[in-house]
Scaffold this motif. Structure first.
Motif, short mmCIF file in Angstrom:
data_model
loop_
_atom_site.label_atom_id
_atom_site.label_comp_id
_atom_site.label_asym_id
_atom_site.label_seq_id
_atom_site.Cartn_x
_atom_site.Cartn_y
_atom_site.Cartn_z
N GLY A 199 0.77 -1.19 -0.05
CA GLY A 199 -0.05 0.03 -0.21
C GLY A 199 1.09 1.14 -0.05
N VAL A 200 0.41 2.32 -0.54
CA VAL A 200 0.85 3.62 -0.76
C VAL A 200 0.43 4.89 0.05
N VAL A 201 1.09 5.32 1.24
CA VAL A 201 0.46 6.16 1.91
C VAL A 201 0.06 7.55 1.33
N LEU A 202 -1.39 7.93 1.31
CA LEU A 202 -1.66 9.22 0.80
C LEU A 202 -2.28 10.11 1.67
N PRO A 203 -2.65 11.03 1.37
CA PRO A 203 -3.33 12.06 2.48
C PRO A 203 -4.63 11.60 2.20
N ILE A 204 -5.18 12.00 3.59
CA ILE A 204 -6.60 11.56 3.72
C ILE A 204 -7.49 12.33 2.78
N SER A 205 -7.19 13.46 2.07
CA SER A 205 -8.08 14.12 1.20
C SER A 205 -7.03 14.92 0.27
N THR A 206 -7.29 15.00 -0.89
CA THR A 206 -6.42 15.76 -2.13
C THR A 206 -7.53 16.47 -2.62
N ILE A 207 -7.47 18.08 -2.81
CA ILE A 207 -8.27 18.99 -3.48
C ILE A 207 -7.38 19.48 -4.64
N VAL A 267 -4.63 17.60 2.39
CA VAL A 267 -5.19 17.72 3.82
C VAL A 267 -4.14 16.74 4.46
N VAL A 268 -3.32 17.28 5.44
CA VAL A 268 -2.37 16.58 6.00
C VAL A 268 -2.96 16.28 7.47
N THR A 269 -4.07 16.41 7.93
CA THR A 269 -4.54 16.40 9.04
C THR A 269 -4.74 14.57 9.33
N GLY A 270 -4.76 14.03 8.41
CA GLY A 270 -4.78 12.59 8.40
C GLY A 270 -4.30 11.75 7.29
N TYR A 271 -4.05 10.41 7.22
CA TYR A 271 -3.56 9.76 6.07
C TYR A 271 -4.41 8.33 5.87
N LYS A 272 -4.25 8.15 4.41
CA LYS A 272 -5.00 6.74 4.18
C LYS A 272 -3.90 5.88 3.37
N VAL A 273 -4.06 4.69 3.12
CA VAL A 273 -3.59 3.98 2.40
C VAL A 273 -4.17 3.19 1.29
N ARG A 274 -3.63 3.66 0.07
CA ARG A 274 -4.13 2.97 -1.32
C ARG A 274 -3.62 1.69 -1.59
N VAL A 275 -4.30 0.75 -1.58
CA VAL A 275 -3.69 -0.50 -1.71
C VAL A 275 -4.07 -1.18 -3.17
N ASP A 276 -3.10 -1.87 -3.74
CA ASP A 276 -3.44 -2.95 -4.86
C ASP A 276 -3.56 -4.16 -4.52
N ILE A 277 -4.65 -4.93 -5.02
CA ILE A 277 -4.89 -6.27 -4.87
C ILE A 277 -5.09 -7.13 -6.10
N ASP A 278 -4.73 -8.19 -6.22
CA ASP A 278 -5.14 -8.95 -7.32
C ASP A 278 -6.50 -9.28 -7.59
N GLU A 279 -7.01 -9.42 -8.86
CA GLU A 279 -8.43 -9.55 -8.95
C GLU A 279 -8.83 -10.95 -8.50
N HIS A 280 -7.99 -11.88 -8.38
CA HIS A 280 -8.47 -12.92 -8.00
C HIS A 280 -9.20 -13.07 -6.42
N TYR A 281 -8.76 -11.87 -5.82
CA TYR A 281 -9.43 -11.72 -4.36
C TYR A 281 -10.68 -10.80 -4.44
N ILE A 282 -11.19 -10.47 -5.59
CA ILE A 282 -12.17 -9.32 -5.52
C ILE A 282 -13.59 -9.73 -4.92
N SER A 283 -13.70 -11.13 -5.11
CA SER A 283 -15.08 -11.56 -4.20
C SER A 283 -14.94 -11.62 -2.90
N ARG A 284 -13.81 -11.64 -2.28
CA ARG A 284 -13.32 -11.69 -1.09
C ARG A 284 -13.20 -10.47 -0.18
#
Length: 416
Positions: A66-74, A264-281
């Motif tokens: 996962g890549v750390v991103l700001p909680i919001s981007t304007i 917006v640097v008051t918080g962070y989120k993480v954008r995660v890449d996942i293999d499509e094999h697990y999309i139903s789970r």
């Protein structure tokens, strides 16, 4: 007389061949007897990874990045196009909402503002002239009404006087009729004057209302034009950090072009890449964990992006509880994403053996630890550390988990 010679039955060559064949057969027989009919291989125990099968807490999970991103981007876009005249801040600075970032110039837009202002001022002047004319017309109407009212009063006085004189035979009937007709005429003039004044008042109010509406619309158009000119100064929409600023003095920017963004640097989120094999789970609410600086931290899925690109999809995860100190935008985290609840299970460590066996068999060590032989097994779910053992092994069994690349079809290993 010749003496017949007896032909030798075994020559030296034949004897050598027979001895060689016997030795070869003996060697083969020895190898077969010593192996008990199964293929064996001597291996160095130090080159093997041996694990003990054990019972423990198991949770199915998968490793993801996962890549750390700001909680919001304007995003900052050019609301109006123009030429970059001034840049007030540098990329990476912390901004307050409303602070200017850069200024654009647009001659056509500024000229349109001047024309709009002129139009408003002209309309305002016309309104003032119309108001003055309406007031003057009202005054004239009132003066006319006053004259008519005075004439009516005089006609009524004469008519009343003539009535009394006529009764006394002081005047003739003709004079009476003449004063009566004049009185009626003045009354009609009075009614007409009042009607004209009322209609004129209504007409004036309508004209003034239309003028006010026209002036209001023009005023709004002027305010809108001023707003467009003000938009040439690009300002920070929210408190945050200015990033990805793409502008240079003298550069031309078209309407809608991306200029930069405010994180917006008051918080962070993480954008995660996942293999499509697990999309139903994968669903919102699932948790994952990662370790940084020797401490474990927890993340929870808040949003799932179901669009699949190049065989992968994305989710947004938010920190549960404490956020790691010193974490930065763009930092990569190695996350263990849980796919099931925790449960008791029989576990064997993950290793290279799976590539050759597919989890269908494994080398199990004998009780004395001097040999290892194939046993059929069945594996279930897996996580980043263990396979779940369903059949074939018992707690305490020791197995070889390293790669089997060099073993071929060997059935038994002799550990040296």
């Amino acid at each position: 007389m010749d003496i017949p010679l007896k032909k030798k039955r075994f020559t030296t060559k034949k004897v050598s061949i027979i001895i060689g064949v016997v030795l070869l057969l003996s060697l083969i027989a020895f190898a077969f007897i010593s192996s008990g009919g199964a293929s064996k291989l001597n291996v160095n125990e130090e080159r093997l990874s041996v694990d003990t099968v054990q019972e423990g807490i198991f949770q199915e999970n998968i490793p993801v990045n996962g890549v750390v991103l700001p909680i919001s981007t304007i995003y900052l876009d050019a609301i109006e196009g123009g030429r970059v005249e001034e840049i007030f801040v540098e990329d990476g600075e912390i901004m307050k909402a409303g602070e200017p970032v850069l200024r654009l110039s647009n001659t056509d837009l500024e000229l349109s503002l001047v024309n709009q202002e002129t139009q408003v001022y002209n309309l305002l002047t016309q309104m003032q002239i119309s108001q003055n004319a309406a007031r003057q017309n009202t005054i004239n109407r009132l003066n006319q009404l006053t004259d008519v009212e005075n004439s009516l009063i005089e006609a009524e006085r004469v008519y009343n006087l003539n009535q009394r004189l006529y009764k006394k035979d002081a005047i003739g009937r003709q004079d009476l009729l003449e004063s009566e007709n004049n009185y009626k005429y003045q009354k009609q003039r009075m009614d007409l004057a009042r009607e004209v004044l009322a209609q004129d008042s209504i007409s004036t109010q309508q004209e003034m209302g239309q003028a006010q509406n026209s002036y209001g619309r023009t005023q709004k158009a002027l305010e809108l034009m001023r707003k467009k000119v003000e938009d040439l100064i690009v300002r920070a929409p929210v408190d945050g950090q200015l990033t990805s600023l793409d502008a240079e003095i003298g550069q031309s920017k078209t309407k809608g072009e991306r200029l930069g963004q405010v994180d917006v640097v008051t918080g962070y989120k993480v954008r995660v890449d996942i293999d499509e094999h697990y999309i139903s789970r994968i669903y919102a609410g699932q948790q994952g964990s990662f370790k940084i600086n020797g401490r474990d931290f927890t993340l929870e899925i808040k949003k799932v992006y179901t669009q699949v690109t190049n065989g992968r999809f994305q989710v947004d995860m938010f920190f549960e509880g404490e956020v790691p100190e010193g974490i930065r935008r763009g930092q990569t985290l190695q996350i263990r994403l849980a796919l099931s609840q925790e449960k008791e299970a029989l576990l064997v460590s993950k290793g290279g053996f799976f590539q050759q066996t597919g989890g269908n068999w494994i080398f199990k060590l004998s009780e004395d630890g001097k040999t290892a032989y194939k046993v059929d097994i069945q594996l279930g779910s897996q996580n980043t550390e263990y396979y779940e053992v369903l059949q074939g092994l018992q707690p305490g069994d020791r197995v070889i988990t390293s790669s089997y690349d060099n073993f071929g079809n060997i059935e038994e290993l002799i550990l040296n």
